[in-house]
Scaffold this motif. Structure first.
Motif, short mmCIF file in Angstrom:
data_model
loop_
_atom_site.label_atom_id
_atom_site.label_comp_id
_atom_site.label_asym_id
_atom_site.label_seq_id
_atom_site.Cartn_x
_atom_site.Cartn_y
_atom_site.Cartn_z
N GLN A 133 0.82 -1.21 0.00
CA GLN A 133 0.00 0.00 0.00
C GLN A 133 0.86 1.27 0.00
OE1 GLN A 133 -3.21 0.04 -0.60
NE2 GLN A 133 -3.10 -2.18 -0.71
N GLN A 134 1.97 1.23 0.72
CA GLN A 134 2.87 2.39 0.74
C GLN A 134 3.49 2.61 -0.64
OE1 GLN A 134 5.64 1.63 3.90
NE2 GLN A 134 4.14 2.01 5.50
N LEU A 135 3.84 1.53 -1.29
CA LEU A 135 4.41 1.66 -2.63
C LEU A 135 3.38 2.17 -3.64
CD1 LEU A 135 6.71 -1.50 -2.79
CD2 LEU A 135 7.43 0.90 -2.85
N VAL A 136 2.13 1.71 -3.51
CA VAL A 136 1.07 2.20 -4.40
C VAL A 136 0.92 3.71 -4.19
CG1 VAL A 136 -1.43 2.16 -4.82
CG2 VAL A 136 -0.17 0.01 -4.61
N ALA A 137 0.91 4.14 -2.93
CA ALA A 137 0.80 5.58 -2.64
C ALA A 137 1.99 6.33 -3.22
CB ALA A 137 0.70 5.80 -1.13
#
Length: 182
Positions: A133-137
């Motif tokens: 999720q952090q990478l998607v953000a």
């Protein structure tokens, strides 16, 4: 062999239809039980019957054979019957002990598999909810920044788009790793 089978075999072998076997149940309090586990009594030698106690090599009670008193006149025959009874009792005890060990092993393995599955699900969830999720953000932020820079510097915008593709590749690898873990 089951207790009832042992008794029938000994009745036939000794030609004594009145023969019965009672078993000593260890524990506080120790007691005599029949083949089904119900409490039983061991009559004293009387009424044409004799009682031969079966003991283990270390002297513990195992069973008692109530038989025709005439059989007591042949100690060799009674000794063979006692040895047969002891062997079958010990064999049954060892088979039950082995089954108990196998059951415990099965339950232990099931607990290990369940714990490993739970840990794999936790790792997959942590990867999905955390790093992925952090990478998607981060991918979205880099994309937005690349759009802002497109008017000022096409070269910088292209480099940022390249970083975005690298981030997307990393996200795919994390997803693949998460599926492989599960």
């Amino acid at each position: 062999a089951k207790a009832a089978d042992v008794q029938r075999a000994m009745e036939r072998a000794l030609h004594d239809p009145s023969l019965r076997i009672v078993y000593w149940r260890q524990g506080p309090p120790g007691r005599w039980v029949d083949a089904t586990g119900w409490p039983a009594s061991v009559p004293a030698d009387a009424n044409g019957q004799a009682v031969t106690e079966v003991t283990t090599p270390d002297g513990r009670r195992a069973a008692a054979i109530v038989h025709d008193a005439e059989l007591a006149r042949d100690p060799g025959l009674i000794g063979a019957a006692t040895a047969y009874a002891l062997t079958t009792i010990e064999n049954d005890r060892l088979a039950r002990k082995l089954q108990t060990s196998l059951d415990e092993l099965h339950h232990s393995r099931a607990r290990i598999v369940a714990a490993a599955d739970a840990e794999r699900r936790r790792i997959e969830r942590d990867l999905h909810d955390g790093a992925q999720q952090q990478l998607v953000a981060l991918r979205i932020k880099v994309g937005l920044l690349a759009e802002e820079l497109a008017d000022e510097s096409a070269e910088r915008a292209a480099r940022l788009s390249g970083f975005g593709r690298d981030i997307e590749t990393t996200i795919d690898e994390i997803r693949s790793f998460g599926r492989a873990v599960y």
